[in-house]
Design a protein around this motif. Structure first.
Motif, PDB file in Angstrom:
ATOM      1  N   UNK A   1       0.884   5.100  24.339  1.00 30.73           N
ATOM      2  CA  UNK A   1       1.719   4.016  23.825  1.00 30.73           C
ATOM      3  C   UNK A   1       1.043   3.324  22.643  1.00 30.73           C
ATOM      4  N   UNK A   2      -0.261   3.104  22.768  1.00 34.22           N
ATOM      5  CA  UNK A   2      -0.991   2.436  21.698  1.00 34.22           C
ATOM      6  C   UNK A   2      -1.036   3.318  20.450  1.00 34.22           C
ATOM      7  N   UNK A   3      -1.166   4.632  20.644  1.00 33.12           N
ATOM      8  CA  UNK A   3      -1.170   5.572  19.523  1.00 33.12           C
ATOM      9  C   UNK A   3       0.171   5.530  18.786  1.00 33.12           C
ATOM     10  N   UNK A   4       1.253   5.492  19.563  1.00 37.52           N
ATOM     11  CA  UNK A   4       2.587   5.423  18.949  1.00 37.52           C
ATOM     12  C   UNK A   4       2.730   4.138  18.141  1.00 37.52           C
ATOM     13  N   UNK A   5       2.226   3.034  18.683  1.00 34.54           N
ATOM     14  CA  UNK A   5       2.309   1.765  17.961  1.00 34.54           C
ATOM     15  C   UNK A   5       1.571   1.863  16.625  1.00 34.54           C
ATOM     16  N   UNK A   6       0.408   2.528  16.627  1.00 35.65           N
ATOM     17  CA  UNK A   6      -0.362   2.670  15.387  1.00 35.65           C
ATOM     18  C   UNK A   6       0.368   3.546  14.377  1.00 35.65           C
ATOM     19  N   UNK A   7       1.002   4.638  14.857  1.00 37.66           N
ATOM     20  CA  UNK A   7       1.746   5.517  13.948  1.00 37.66           C
ATOM     21  C   UNK A   7       2.908   4.774  13.310  1.00 37.66           C
ATOM     22  N   UNK A   8       3.653   4.036  14.146  1.00 38.02           N
ATOM     23  CA  UNK A   8       4.792   3.275  13.629  1.00 38.02           C
ATOM     24  C   UNK A   8       4.338   2.196  12.650  1.00 38.02           C
ATOM     25  N   UNK A   9       3.211   1.562  12.973  1.00 36.57           N
ATOM     26  CA  UNK A   9       2.686   0.539  12.078  1.00 36.57           C
ATOM     27  C   UNK A   9       2.268   1.154  10.748  1.00 36.57           C
ATOM     28  N   UNK A  10       1.725   2.389  10.789  1.00 36.90           N
ATOM     29  CA  UNK A  10       1.349   3.073   9.553  1.00 36.90           C
ATOM     30  C   UNK A  10       2.550   3.312   8.650  1.00 36.90           C
ATOM     31  N   UNK A  11       3.671   3.762   9.217  1.00 38.73           N
ATOM     32  CA  UNK A  11       4.879   3.938   8.427  1.00 38.73           C
ATOM     33  C   UNK A  11       5.407   2.591   7.939  1.00 38.73           C
ATOM     34  N   UNK A  12       5.307   1.578   8.798  1.00 41.08           N
ATOM     35  CA  UNK A  12       5.764   0.253   8.405  1.00 41.08           C
ATOM     36  C   UNK A  12       4.962  -0.309   7.249  1.00 41.08           C
ATOM     37  N   UNK A  13       3.646  -0.051   7.235  1.00 42.43           N
ATOM     38  CA  UNK A  13       2.807  -0.537   6.136  1.00 42.43           C
ATOM     39  C   UNK A  13       3.196   0.106   4.809  1.00 42.43           C
ATOM     40  N   UNK A  14       3.597   1.383   4.857  1.00 42.57           N
ATOM     41  CA  UNK A  14       4.029   2.056   3.633  1.00 42.57           C
ATOM     42  C   UNK A  14       5.261   1.368   3.063  1.00 42.57           C
ATOM     43  N   UNK A  15       6.157   0.943   3.944  1.00 37.90           N
ATOM     44  CA  UNK A  15       7.391   0.315   3.487  1.00 37.90           C
ATOM     45  C   UNK A  15       7.153  -1.062   2.880  1.00 37.90           C
ATOM     46  N   UNK A  16       5.964  -1.643   3.073  1.00 39.78           N
ATOM     47  CA  UNK A  16       5.675  -2.921   2.423  1.00 39.78           C
ATOM     48  C   UNK A  16       5.551  -2.755   0.910  1.00 39.78           C
ATOM     49  N   UNK A  17       5.327  -1.520   0.445  1.00 34.56           N
ATOM     50  CA  UNK A  17       5.288  -1.233  -0.992  1.00 34.56           C
ATOM     51  C   UNK A  17       6.684  -0.884  -1.507  1.00 34.56           C
ATOM     52  N   UNK A  18       7.697  -1.477  -0.898  1.00 29.67           N
ATOM     53  CA  UNK A  18       9.087  -1.125  -1.202  1.00 29.67           C
ATOM     54  C   UNK A  18       9.394  -1.284  -2.688  1.00 29.67           C
ATOM     55  N   UNK A  19       8.931  -2.374  -3.310  1.00 29.58           N
ATOM     56  CA  UNK A  19       9.257  -2.621  -4.714  1.00 29.58           C
ATOM     57  C   UNK A  19       8.646  -1.549  -5.604  1.00 29.58           C
ATOM     58  N   UNK A  20       7.387  -1.178  -5.352  1.00 32.26           N
ATOM     59  CA  UNK A  20       6.736  -0.129  -6.131  1.00 32.26           C
ATOM     60  C   UNK A  20       7.462   1.204  -5.945  1.00 32.26           C
ATOM     61  N   UNK A  21       7.838   1.522  -4.708  1.00 30.58           N
ATOM     62  CA  UNK A  21       8.560   2.766  -4.436  1.00 30.58           C
ATOM     63  C   UNK A  21       9.909   2.761  -5.152  1.00 30.58           C
ATOM     64  N   UNK A  22      10.592   1.613  -5.107  1.00 31.85           N
ATOM     65  CA  UNK A  22      11.895   1.484  -5.760  1.00 31.85           C
ATOM     66  C   UNK A  22      11.793   1.750  -7.265  1.00 31.85           C
ATOM     67  N   UNK A  23      10.825   1.132  -7.921  1.00 33.55           N
ATOM     68  CA  UNK A  23      10.672   1.320  -9.365  1.00 33.55           C
ATOM     69  C   UNK A  23      10.315   2.769  -9.701  1.00 33.55           C
ATOM     70  N   UNK A  24       9.432   3.365  -8.902  1.00 29.54           N
ATOM     71  CA  UNK A  24       9.013   4.742  -9.181  1.00 29.54           C
ATOM     72  C   UNK A  24      10.184   5.701  -9.023  1.00 29.54           C
ATOM     73  N   UNK A  25      10.959   5.537  -7.952  1.00 32.97           N
ATOM     74  CA  UNK A  25      12.144   6.376  -7.762  1.00 32.97           C
ATOM     75  C   UNK A  25      13.117   6.201  -8.926  1.00 32.97           C
ATOM     76  N   UNK A  26      13.297   4.965  -9.361  1.00 32.65           N
ATOM     77  CA  UNK A  26      14.215   4.666 -10.468  1.00 32.65           C
ATOM     78  C   UNK A  26      13.819   5.433 -11.733  1.00 32.65           C
ATOM     79  N   UNK A  27      12.540   5.374 -12.098  1.00 26.99           N
ATOM     80  CA  UNK A  27      12.093   6.038 -13.327  1.00 26.99           C
ATOM     81  C   UNK A  27      12.110   7.561 -13.179  1.00 26.99           C
ATOM     82  N   UNK A  28      11.784   8.065 -11.981  1.00 27.46           N
ATOM     83  CA  UNK A  28      11.830   9.521 -11.770  1.00 27.46           C
ATOM     84  C   UNK A  28      13.256  10.032 -11.936  1.00 27.46           C
ATOM     85  N   UNK A  29      14.231   9.309 -11.376  1.00 25.14           N
ATOM     86  CA  UNK A  29      15.624   9.738 -11.484  1.00 25.14           C
ATOM     87  C   UNK A  29      16.117   9.698 -12.928  1.00 25.14           C
TER      88      UNK A  29
END
Length: 340
Positions: free
Chosen positions: A133-161
């Motif tokens: 259970x603790x391992x799953x929490x860490x994995x989910x938190x890892x994906x959640x931390x990536x989503x905190x860079x949402x603005x950077x991801x948004x801009x990069x996707x925009x320019x790539x497209x």
């Protein structure tokens, strides 16, 4: 000094040293590489929709705007659901761990009553489901931390497209119409696009099935486990197994062994249908990677880039394989990575 004057051993050592330096640099720059790679992943998935809109005479600016709006709404909704579920699940983890330990103790006593003596201390140390259970929490938190860079991801996707429609023409003018890199680039682009689109559709189907199955059963956080099944289905070989563990353990806490078996049956059904029937039918042998290489690439990219590296392990390994194939001196390595 020219390459021809270097001995094969020295060239190998130089190549290996360069590899080590590149990997070390990737690990050092992981905070910027992960959002960029995830952006490229999203852009490749969005490219067919963009090309379809442009083929219908929709202006590029409007087409990119429409696609980006869909991406923002999807990722935004995904982030809200995951963040709320992760926070709530993290608070409940100690309770679930205590319940799982009680179940483990009950099993130990049952075995002792049938003549199989096991030390409860040993069981708690070696067979502790709460760690899963603790391992799953860490994995989910890892994906959640990536989503905190949402603005950077948004801009990069925009320019790539915005560059997506003009890049092939630029590449042809830069490399020449007959340059071998052009065919390699087109092969790579088609292979990765096919893999990502088919894998995404299969993963969506897997997540929807798991979500409905767990909701009908009444398992807590069914939406979270459905999202986890969707994400981890991108991870070859072991992703579906990891996705099943927390839901089965939670079902064990809620409904006992019968409920856990029913939950496991749902994961077994969807993995047999999706993984052994639907996915091979449409992907076939197109990836050109051996099973061992797929597994080792999962470990390697996961170590270098974390959870996102595991998710993108196949496309990244395909890039390496195509790069090796383009050089006669390294083509033998590409052959070793292949499935034939």
């Amino acid at each position: 000094m020219e390459n021809s004057t270097l001995s094969p051993t020295l060239r190998f050592l130089l190549g290996f040293a360069c590899f080590v330096v590149v990997v070390a640099g990737m690990k050092a720059a992981v905070e910027i590489m992960v959002p960029f790679l995830l952006s490229a992943f999203i852009a490749i998935l969005c490219a067919p929709a963009l090309m379809w809109l442009e083929s219908r005479k929709v202006p590029t600016t409007l087409a990119v705007t429409l696609v980006i709006m869909v991406v923002v709404l999807t990722i935004g909704g995904f982030s809200v659901v995951v963040a709320a579920s992760i926070n709530d699940f993290a608070r409940q983890v100690p309770t679930y761990q205590a319940s799982l330990l009680e179940e483990t103790t009950a099993i130990t006593r049952w075995l002792a009553g049938h003549g199989i003596e096991l030390s409860q201390q040993m069981v708690k140390q070696q067979i502790n489901p709460g760690k899963a259970m603790d391992l799953v929490r860490k994995v989910l938190t890892g994906f959640g931390n990536v989503l905190t860079d949402f603005f950077l991801i948004f801009l990069t996707v925009l320019f790539i497209l915005f560059e997506a429609s003009s890049f092939p023409g630029k590449f042809r003018r830069a490399m020449g119409e007959q340059h071998r890199s052009l065919s390699a680039f087109e092969q790579f682009n088609d292979s990765v696009k096919q893999y990502l689109i088919i894998k995404t559709l299969v993963s969506v189907g897997t997540g929807l099935f798991i979500g409905v199955w767990l909701t009908v059963q009444g398992v807590d956080y069914a939406v979270l486990w459905a999202l986890l099944a969707f994400l981890l289905n991108f991870i070859p070989n072991i992703g579906s197994i990891i996705a099943a563990v927390p839901a089965v353990l939670l079902s064990l806490v809620q409904f006992g062994f019968g409920g856990a078996g029913f939950t496991a049956l749902g994961f077994l059904i969807v993995n047999i249908v999706m993984g052994n029937i639907i996915e091979p039918r449409y992907l076939g042998q197109g990836l050109g990677l051996s099973t061992l290489v797929v597994f080792l690439s999962l470990l390697f990219w996961g170590w270098v880039l974390g959870p996102v590296g595991m998710l993108l392990s196949i496309p990244l390994t395909m890039i390496v394989k195509l790069a090796l194939e383009s050089n006669p001196e390294t083509r033998w390595l590409a052959v070793l990575l292949g499935n034939k």
